[in-house]
Design an enzyme around this catalytic site. Sequence first.
Site, PDB file in Angstrom:
ATOM      1  N   HIS A   7       0.826  -1.208   0.000  1.00  0.00           N
ATOM      2  CA  HIS A   7       0.000   0.000   0.000  1.00  0.00           C
ATOM      3  C   HIS A   7       0.865   1.265   0.000  1.00  0.00           C
ATOM      4  O   HIS A   7       0.480   2.277  -0.600  1.00  0.00           O
ATOM      5  CB  HIS A   7      -0.997   0.029   1.169  1.00  0.00           C
ATOM      6  CG  HIS A   7      -1.961   1.157   1.027  1.00  0.00           C
ATOM      7  ND1 HIS A   7      -3.057   1.108   0.172  1.00  0.00           N
ATOM      8  CD2 HIS A   7      -1.942   2.421   1.529  1.00  0.00           C
ATOM      9  CE1 HIS A   7      -3.673   2.270   0.185  1.00  0.00           C
ATOM     10  NE2 HIS A   7      -3.023   3.091   1.001  1.00  0.00           N
ATOM     11  N   HIS A  41       3.032  10.429   3.095  1.00  0.00           N
ATOM     12  CA  HIS A  41       2.548  11.446   2.153  1.00  0.00           C
ATOM     13  C   HIS A  41       3.356  12.751   2.201  1.00  0.00           C
ATOM     14  O   HIS A  41       3.662  13.328   1.163  1.00  0.00           O
ATOM     15  CB  HIS A  41       1.075  11.759   2.419  1.00  0.00           C
ATOM     16  CG  HIS A  41       0.168  10.625   2.069  1.00  0.00           C
ATOM     17  ND1 HIS A  41       0.111  10.078   0.809  1.00  0.00           N
ATOM     18  CD2 HIS A  41      -0.714   9.928   2.807  1.00  0.00           C
ATOM     19  CE1 HIS A  41      -0.771   9.095   0.801  1.00  0.00           C
ATOM     20  NE2 HIS A  41      -1.285   8.974   2.004  1.00  0.00           N
TER      21      HIS A  41
HETATM   22 ZN   LIG Z   1      -3.364   5.134   0.792  1.00  0.00          ZN
END
Ligand SMILES: [Zn+2]
Length: 305
Positions: free
Chosen positions: A236, A263
Amino acid sequence: MTLSYQHTIAAPVAISGIGLHTGVTVNLRLCPARANAGIVFKRTDLEGFTIEAHSRYTARVSYATSLMRKGVLISTTEHLLSALAGLNIDNVTVELDNLELPILDGSALPFVELLRKAGVRRQRARRTYVKVLRAIEVVEGAKRLAVYPSESFQITYKILFPHPLIGEQTLEFVSNPDDYISGIAPARTFGFIEEVEMLRKSGLIRGGSLENAVVLTREGVLNPEGLRFSDEFCRHKVLDLMGDLALLGRPLLGHVVAERAGHAMHALLVSRLLQDRRAWTLATETEARVFSSPQAPSEVPAAIL
Ligand SMILES: [Zn+2]
């Protein structure tokens, strides 16, 4: 393998679902777009206000990647952008009637299925790649993210979580649609049960459930169906990274190496790379091959011999 020409989808397709953080239902429609348009989000609930999928609009990056222009937000863009990148689709208009993309099952697989239903259409314009010429590195303590010159788009991702089901996981992925569909797209978002209350209190994951995320307890997972891969977590992370790298606005020719990133670091690498004009060049597939191997006549395409 790299592609010479740009691609869009062959027909419009639609899907609905709830946003992971807002918990609100959103209707999403993907439409074919002209060559060189890129991926453009369009808020149909705000008179068709558009935001390009580009790093210059990156806004919040804590638990999902959001884009913002003139105060208008498009949230949790990474899974759809990952599916588009994984399938080598360059140009699409993404219409949505709320601020957050649907989370669906927490992976990119429903988006892949939607794109396959739409079909892919080759366009006349050539694809241009962001070809990395010099290494760019972002380091924050034990976290590291770097991109190096490479003739293909590849990712090496290493994660380390002190959990019996995770520990240390490393994945090497050389981007191609078949391996993306079978090995990356199905990997779901995950989170730790201790974080759930904290995130809820911060007004996040209002739409989160075992239907759209793997929830880790101290010993295992809450999800009755278990994991889709023993290293679903690392897979993922690769999925998320591909979605965040799509904010370069063009496909990448480079080798990205990540250690415990997320992120925020993904976004930082993209902006650092774009800012350093000596670190990359724009190249078509033919130019990229010539660039990489001037000494190897077998690699030089017939057109320029
Ligand atoms: Zn994700």
